[in-house]
Motif scaffolding. Structure first.
Motif, PDB file in Angstrom:
ATOM      1  N   ILE A  68      -7.137  -9.597 -11.212  1.00 39.35           N
ATOM      2  CA  ILE A  68      -7.959 -10.501 -10.414  1.00 39.35           C
ATOM      3  C   ILE A  68      -9.038  -9.711  -9.679  1.00 39.35           C
ATOM      4  O   ILE A  68      -8.752  -8.690  -9.042  1.00 39.35           O
ATOM      5  CB  ILE A  68      -7.095 -11.258  -9.384  1.00 39.35           C
ATOM      6  CG1 ILE A  68      -5.947 -11.996 -10.065  1.00 39.35           C
ATOM      7  CG2 ILE A  68      -7.955 -12.219  -8.562  1.00 39.35           C
ATOM      8  CD1 ILE A  68      -6.369 -13.086 -10.994  1.00 39.35           C
ATOM      9  N   ALA A  69     -10.282 -10.172  -9.763  1.00 43.91           N
ATOM     10  CA  ALA A  69     -11.373  -9.588  -8.986  1.00 43.91           C
ATOM     11  C   ALA A  69     -11.564 -10.386  -7.704  1.00 43.91           C
ATOM     12  O   ALA A  69     -11.447 -11.618  -7.705  1.00 43.91           O
ATOM     13  CB  ALA A  69     -12.664  -9.584  -9.798  1.00 43.91           C
ATOM     14  N   LEU A  70     -11.860  -9.689  -6.610  1.00 45.44           N
ATOM     15  CA  LEU A  70     -12.028 -10.331  -5.304  1.00 45.44           C
ATOM     16  C   LEU A  70     -13.297  -9.825  -4.635  1.00 45.44           C
ATOM     17  O   LEU A  70     -13.490  -8.609  -4.490  1.00 45.44           O
ATOM     18  CB  LEU A  70     -10.820 -10.028  -4.413  1.00 45.44           C
ATOM     19  CG  LEU A  70     -10.916 -10.389  -2.923  1.00 45.44           C
ATOM     20  CD1 LEU A  70     -11.103 -11.878  -2.725  1.00 45.44           C
ATOM     21  CD2 LEU A  70      -9.683  -9.904  -2.178  1.00 45.44           C
ATOM     22  N   THR A  71     -14.173 -10.742  -4.235  1.00 44.69           N
ATOM     23  CA  THR A  71     -15.351 -10.381  -3.442  1.00 44.69           C
ATOM     24  C   THR A  71     -15.147 -10.882  -2.015  1.00 44.69           C
ATOM     25  O   THR A  71     -14.932 -12.077  -1.808  1.00 44.69           O
ATOM     26  CB  THR A  71     -16.635 -11.006  -4.035  1.00 44.69           C
ATOM     27  OG1 THR A  71     -16.479 -12.426  -4.136  1.00 44.69           O
ATOM     28  CG2 THR A  71     -16.889 -10.455  -5.430  1.00 44.69           C
ATOM     29  N   PRO A  72     -15.195 -10.004  -1.004  1.00 44.41           N
ATOM     30  CA  PRO A  72     -14.926 -10.424   0.376  1.00 44.41           C
ATOM     31  C   PRO A  72     -15.993 -11.329   0.979  1.00 44.41           C
ATOM     32  O   PRO A  72     -15.747 -11.979   1.985  1.00 44.41           O
ATOM     33  CB  PRO A  72     -14.855  -9.096   1.140  1.00 44.41           C
ATOM     34  CG  PRO A  72     -14.563  -8.070   0.100  1.00 44.41           C
ATOM     35  CD  PRO A  72     -15.278  -8.545  -1.125  1.00 44.41           C
ATOM     36  N   ILE A  76      -4.601 -15.424   6.834  1.00 42.90           N
ATOM     37  CA  ILE A  76      -4.853 -15.146   5.418  1.00 42.90           C
ATOM     38  C   ILE A  76      -4.247 -16.213   4.506  1.00 42.90           C
ATOM     39  O   ILE A  76      -4.189 -16.025   3.297  1.00 42.90           O
ATOM     40  CB  ILE A  76      -4.317 -13.760   5.009  1.00 42.90           C
ATOM     41  CG1 ILE A  76      -2.781 -13.700   5.164  1.00 42.90           C
ATOM     42  CG2 ILE A  76      -4.990 -12.663   5.805  1.00 42.90           C
ATOM     43  CD1 ILE A  76      -2.169 -12.469   4.525  1.00 42.90           C
ATOM     44  N   GLY A  77      -3.851 -17.348   5.078  1.00 38.07           N
ATOM     45  CA  GLY A  77      -3.197 -18.388   4.285  1.00 38.07           C
ATOM     46  C   GLY A  77      -4.060 -18.891   3.142  1.00 38.07           C
ATOM     47  O   GLY A  77      -3.594 -19.039   2.013  1.00 38.07           O
ATOM     48  N   SER A  78      -5.348 -19.133   3.419  1.00 34.22           N
ATOM     49  CA  SER A  78      -6.217 -19.657   2.380  1.00 34.22           C
ATOM     50  C   SER A  78      -6.507 -18.603   1.311  1.00 34.22           C
ATOM     51  O   SER A  78      -6.569 -18.920   0.118  1.00 34.22           O
ATOM     52  CB  SER A  78      -7.530 -20.166   2.984  1.00 34.22           C
ATOM     53  OG  SER A  78      -8.333 -20.777   1.989  1.00 34.22           O
ATOM     54  N   LEU A  79      -6.686 -17.349   1.714  1.00 38.16           N
ATOM     55  CA  LEU A  79      -6.894 -16.277   0.734  1.00 38.16           C
ATOM     56  C   LEU A  79      -5.669 -16.120  -0.150  1.00 38.16           C
ATOM     57  O   LEU A  79      -5.783 -15.976  -1.377  1.00 38.16           O
ATOM     58  CB  LEU A  79      -7.212 -14.960   1.438  1.00 38.16           C
ATOM     59  CG  LEU A  79      -7.399 -13.752   0.507  1.00 38.16           C
ATOM     60  CD1 LEU A  79      -8.574 -13.972  -0.431  1.00 38.16           C
ATOM     61  CD2 LEU A  79      -7.587 -12.470   1.316  1.00 38.16           C
ATOM     62  N   ILE A  86      -9.773 -10.417   6.335  1.00 40.29           N
ATOM     63  CA  ILE A  86      -8.669 -11.073   5.628  1.00 40.29           C
ATOM     64  C   ILE A  86      -8.227 -10.258   4.416  1.00 40.29           C
ATOM     65  O   ILE A  86      -7.052 -10.265   4.058  1.00 40.29           O
ATOM     66  CB  ILE A  86      -9.030 -12.525   5.223  1.00 40.29           C
ATOM     67  CG1 ILE A  86     -10.265 -12.589   4.317  1.00 40.29           C
ATOM     68  CG2 ILE A  86      -9.217 -13.393   6.461  1.00 40.29           C
ATOM     69  CD1 ILE A  86     -10.601 -13.991   3.823  1.00 40.29           C
ATOM     70  N   VAL A  87      -9.165  -9.516   3.827  1.00 39.60           N
ATOM     71  CA  VAL A  87      -8.793  -8.643   2.709  1.00 39.60           C
ATOM     72  C   VAL A  87      -7.907  -7.502   3.200  1.00 39.60           C
ATOM     73  O   VAL A  87      -6.895  -7.163   2.573  1.00 39.60           O
ATOM     74  CB  VAL A  87     -10.051  -8.102   2.008  1.00 39.60           C
ATOM     75  CG1 VAL A  87      -9.688  -7.029   0.982  1.00 39.60           C
ATOM     76  CG2 VAL A  87     -10.813  -9.238   1.332  1.00 39.60           C
ATOM     77  N   ILE A  88      -8.269  -6.905   4.330  1.00 40.09           N
ATOM     78  CA  ILE A  88      -7.474  -5.819   4.908  1.00 40.09           C
ATOM     79  C   ILE A  88      -6.094  -6.328   5.319  1.00 40.09           C
ATOM     80  O   ILE A  88      -5.074  -5.682   5.072  1.00 40.09           O
ATOM     81  CB  ILE A  88      -8.207  -5.205   6.122  1.00 40.09           C
ATOM     82  CG1 ILE A  88      -9.482  -4.494   5.647  1.00 40.09           C
ATOM     83  CG2 ILE A  88      -7.300  -4.255   6.886  1.00 40.09           C
ATOM     84  CD1 ILE A  88     -10.473  -4.217   6.756  1.00 40.09           C
ATOM     85  N   GLU A  89      -6.061  -7.499   5.952  1.00 48.22           N
ATOM     86  CA  GLU A  89      -4.778  -8.091   6.344  1.00 48.22           C
ATOM     87  C   GLU A  89      -3.921  -8.378   5.116  1.00 48.22           C
ATOM     88  O   GLU A  89      -2.708  -8.151   5.114  1.00 48.22           O
ATOM     89  CB  GLU A  89      -5.033  -9.373   7.134  1.00 48.22           C
ATOM     90  CG  GLU A  89      -3.800  -9.995   7.763  1.00 48.22           C
ATOM     91  CD  GLU A  89      -3.250  -9.181   8.913  1.00 48.22           C
ATOM     92  OE1 GLU A  89      -2.036  -9.277   9.159  1.00 48.22           O
ATOM     93  OE2 GLU A  89      -4.025  -8.446   9.553  1.00 48.22           O
ATOM     94  N   LEU A  93      -5.743  -0.698  -1.285  1.00 49.77           N
ATOM     95  CA  LEU A  93      -6.627  -1.613  -1.989  1.00 49.77           C
ATOM     96  C   LEU A  93      -7.314  -0.854  -3.111  1.00 49.77           C
ATOM     97  O   LEU A  93      -7.844   0.240  -2.901  1.00 49.77           O
ATOM     98  CB  LEU A  93      -7.694  -2.188  -1.054  1.00 49.77           C
ATOM     99  CG  LEU A  93      -7.308  -3.347  -0.141  1.00 49.77           C
ATOM    100  CD1 LEU A  93      -8.492  -3.718   0.747  1.00 49.77           C
ATOM    101  CD2 LEU A  93      -6.857  -4.562  -0.935  1.00 49.77           C
ATOM    102  N   LYS A  94      -7.306  -1.432  -4.288  1.00 50.91           N
ATOM    103  CA  LYS A  94      -8.093  -0.890  -5.392  1.00 50.91           C
ATOM    104  C   LYS A  94      -9.492  -1.459  -5.254  1.00 50.91           C
ATOM    105  O   LYS A  94      -9.681  -2.675  -5.232  1.00 50.91           O
ATOM    106  CB  LYS A  94      -7.480  -1.276  -6.729  1.00 50.91           C
ATOM    107  CG  LYS A  94      -8.139  -0.604  -7.934  1.00 50.91           C
ATOM    108  CD  LYS A  94      -7.562  -1.118  -9.230  1.00 50.91           C
ATOM    109  CE  LYS A  94      -6.132  -0.656  -9.418  1.00 50.91           C
ATOM    110  NZ  LYS A  94      -5.615  -1.050 -10.757  1.00 50.91           N
ATOM    111  N   VAL A  95     -10.500  -0.582  -5.156  1.00 49.95           N
ATOM    112  CA  VAL A  95     -11.859  -1.015  -4.836  1.00 49.95           C
ATOM    113  C   VAL A  95     -12.846  -0.547  -5.901  1.00 49.95           C
ATOM    114  O   VAL A  95     -12.883   0.629  -6.263  1.00 49.95           O
ATOM    115  CB  VAL A  95     -12.298  -0.478  -3.451  1.00 49.95           C
ATOM    116  CG1 VAL A  95     -13.744  -0.873  -3.161  1.00 49.95           C
ATOM    117  CG2 VAL A  95     -11.366  -1.020  -2.365  1.00 49.95           C
ATOM    118  N   LEU A  96     -13.639  -1.503  -6.392  1.00 49.70           N
ATOM    119  CA  LEU A  96     -14.802  -1.211  -7.227  1.00 49.70           C
ATOM    120  C   LEU A  96     -15.977  -1.096  -6.261  1.00 49.70           C
ATOM    121  O   LEU A  96     -16.407  -2.088  -5.687  1.00 49.70           O
ATOM    122  CB  LEU A  96     -15.017  -2.338  -8.235  1.00 49.70           C
ATOM    123  CG  LEU A  96     -15.999  -2.130  -9.378  1.00 49.70           C
ATOM    124  CD1 LEU A  96     -15.788  -3.184 -10.463  1.00 49.70           C
ATOM    125  CD2 LEU A  96     -17.450  -2.161  -8.918  1.00 49.70           C
TER     126      LEU A  96
END
Length: 335
Positions: free
Chosen positions: A7-11, A311-314, A21-24, A73-76
């Motif tokens: 899965i790719a994620l853009t903050p 972070i519920g929605s994320l 929310i990404v850090i949490e 976190l794996k980060v591109l």
């Protein structure tokens, strides 16, 4: 043959709560592979401000899929143009936001990623940067060269799709056309089959007018457009119920047996869904050649860096993307 799901994620907006929310979220163990497309320095700086430890693992497209360890976190990596100050929008970083999105789209189109999850953006600052921008949905449709997409929000027990999205109310009636409505229902129906594993979905259709037009006395869009569309698609075997008055549709009598609701405009269906599941809902773009989900909240600039985030929605957006990716993979293997 199933392939590993990544899965790719853009903050999203770096000055908002997207990085928070990404850090949490990184503080919990993950049994799937998540790649964050972002500036590592922004994430590390925000984690330090929040008093949380964070380890960045550089992304390598050739590396094997691995589970997410707590605190990592794996980060591109993509770089911001200007240093980010939490809570302060900066038009100079708009290109960075859109570059992250574009990289996620490209990765999904070339099968590098199984789905794209997006964090909250701030439309105003993007327009201030001189870029005409109405939202994620429209940007992704253009990036994927897709003529029509459908916006759907979902929470536990309810899915609501929209026949029109971000339009002034005065333009809604004109925007609901025979061909457009057919395409919308077809996209919704196909996605429920492919992405949600529902072989014969039951969809409730809202009327546009009060009391669904009251037989033409309160508007004739139902008679001229909506009913003919439903009759045509019902003849093709689709299980469509409506048009139903929106003020009485959202009750257990109807919803308990339904797989989705199609509302005619933004504020007809979404207030009900957000009342039911705000903070635990997900925004889904249907009709794209890729899977895309998003959080259901905004940038909350005033909360950036404070640690006061949910972070519920994320979590819901990522779990939904995983669910859809697995279902689509299974559907394509069968068909």
């Amino acid at each position: 043959m199933s392939t590993p799901i990544q899965i790719a994620l853009t903050p999203g907006e770096p000055a908002g709560i997207g990085p928070d929310i990404v850090i949490e979220f990184a503080q919990q163990y993950r049994e799937y592979d998540l790649v964050v497309i972002a500036d590592p320095d922004v994430l590390l700086s925000r984690a330090k401000q929040r008093g949380q430890s964070l380890q960045i693992i550089p992304y390598n497209s050739a590396c094997s899929v691995e589970s997410g360890k707590v605190g990592t976190l794996k980060v591109l990596p993509l770089s911001t143009t200007t240093p980010v100050i939490p809570g302060q929008l900066n038009p100079n970083n708009v290109a960075y936001i859109l570059n992250c999105l574009q990289r996620g789209v490209i990765g999904c189109l070339n099968k590098e990623f199984s789905a794209l999850v997006t964090g909250p953006i701030h439309k105003e600052v993007i327009n201030q940067a001189g870029i005409a921008f109405t939202g994620h949905t429209e940007f992704l449709a253009q990036a994927c060269n897709t003529s029509q997409v459908v916006m759907m929000l979902a929470t536990s027990g309810l899915r609501v799709a929209l026949a029109t999205t971000h339009l002034p109310l005065s333009q809604v009636s004109q925007a609901i056309t025979y061909e457009g409505l057919i395409n919308t229902i077809e996209i919704l129906h196909d996605s429920l089959q492919q992405d949600f594993g529902i072989s014969h979905p039951k969809i409730l259709i809202c009327g546009l007018n009060p009391h669904a037009g009251e037989g033409g006395y309160l508007g004739d869009e139902e008679i001229k457009t909506i009913i003919p569309v439903l009759e045509k698609l019902q003849a093709r075997g689709m299980n469509l119920i409506g048009p139903l008055p929106a003020d009485t549709l959202f009750v257990p009598k109807y919803l308990e047996q339904a797989d989705a609701v199609l509302a005619m405009y933004h504020d007809q269906g979404l207030p009900v869904l957000k009342h039911l599941g705000f903070g635990q809902a997900v925004n889904i773009t249907l009709g794209l050649p890729i899977i895309r989900t998003s959080v259901d909240h905004g940038t909350a600039l005033e909360l950036a860096g404070t640690g006061k985030v949910n972070i519920g929605s994320l979590d819901t957006a990522i779990k939904t993307a995983l669910y859809m990716a697995k279902n689509r993979q299974q559907y394509r293997n069968i068909h």
